[in-house]
Design an enzyme around this catalytic site. Structure first.
Site, PDB file in Angstrom:
ATOM      1  N   ARG A  65       0.818  -1.223   0.000  1.00  0.00           N
ATOM      2  CA  ARG A  65       0.000   0.000   0.000  1.00  0.00           C
ATOM      3  C   ARG A  65       0.849   1.268   0.000  1.00  0.00           C
ATOM      4  O   ARG A  65       0.380   2.330  -0.382  1.00  0.00           O
ATOM      5  CB  ARG A  65      -1.007  -0.037   1.148  1.00  0.00           C
ATOM      6  CG  ARG A  65      -2.126  -1.060   0.894  1.00  0.00           C
ATOM      7  CD  ARG A  65      -3.150  -1.104   2.012  1.00  0.00           C
ATOM      8  NE  ARG A  65      -2.575  -1.373   3.310  1.00  0.00           N
ATOM      9  CZ  ARG A  65      -2.328  -2.582   3.817  1.00  0.00           C
ATOM     10  NH1 ARG A  65      -2.622  -3.654   3.105  1.00  0.00           N
ATOM     11  NH2 ARG A  65      -1.803  -2.727   5.016  1.00  0.00           N
ATOM     12  N   GLU A 108       7.587  -9.695  15.998  1.00  0.00           N
ATOM     13  CA  GLU A 108       7.190 -10.236  17.292  1.00  0.00           C
ATOM     14  C   GLU A 108       7.438 -11.742  17.355  1.00  0.00           C
ATOM     15  O   GLU A 108       7.893 -12.271  18.367  1.00  0.00           O
ATOM     16  CB  GLU A 108       5.719  -9.915  17.544  1.00  0.00           C
ATOM     17  CG  GLU A 108       5.257 -10.272  18.934  1.00  0.00           C
ATOM     18  CD  GLU A 108       3.835  -9.841  19.212  1.00  0.00           C
ATOM     19  OE1 GLU A 108       3.303 -10.267  20.238  1.00  0.00           O
ATOM     20  OE2 GLU A 108       3.255  -9.090  18.405  1.00  0.00           O
TER      21      GLU A 108
END
Length: 171
Positions: free
Chosen positions: A58, A95
């Site tokens: 995007r 993460e």
């Protein structure tokens, strides 16, 4: 113009518990999209970039029309294995695991001023990795920009360059 009125919130996408901020509805509204491009242009013009860098995918939608609007070149940062020719890569921690970004080895010349763009700044990990990748190429990163900033996630704290965002969500 109230850009938030043109940004759709999609609950539980891409997985349960995530609220996705969708710019598809912004892109469908020509006046709002034009305003977005012009406002981002005004925000990043003072950084005097030679090139704009869009982060897959995007970020391409943000950076490419903005580069055209400002009369600048546009380069892509993509996930590993998506660019032809020689590339420079940068692996960073997520993460749960790692990810790798790449840029074409000849896309930016040492010392060129660049501004990095994406649609959204959340935790800042991908934006930080892109800045680091560009510095590995000896580019001068003079700022970053995004349409949406999720300020409650603190992404701008990871960045050591000016951050321009048009819309901020605090929760």
């Amino acid at each position: 113009m109230d850009l938030k009125a043109h940004i759709r919130k999609v609950p539980d996408f891409p997985k349960p518990g995530i609220l996705f901020y969708d710019i598809s509805t912004l892109l469908m509204h020509p006046a709002a999209w034009r305003h977005t491009v012009e406002a981002l242009g005004a925000a990043i013009r003072p950084h005097e970039p030679d090139l704009l860098v869009g982060i897959e995918s995007r970020g391409f939608l943000t950076a490419a029309p903005l580069a055209l609007h400002l009369g600048l070149g546009f380069i892509m940062v993509r996930k590993k294995g998506k660019l032809p020719g020689a590339t420079t890569s940068y692996t960073y921690d997520l993460e749960y695991g790692t990810d790798t970004l790449e840029i074409q080895a000849d896309a930016v010349k040492p010392g060129q001023r660049v501004v990095v763009l994406d649609d959204l700044l959340a935790t800042g990990g991908t934006m930080r990795a892109t800045v680091d990748l560009l510095r590995k190429q000896d580019a001068k990163v003079s700022g970053v920009g995004c349409v949406i900033e999720l300020s409650f996630l603190g992404g701008r704290k990871l960045l050591d360059v000016p951050v321009a965002s048009l819309v901020s969500y605090d929760s």
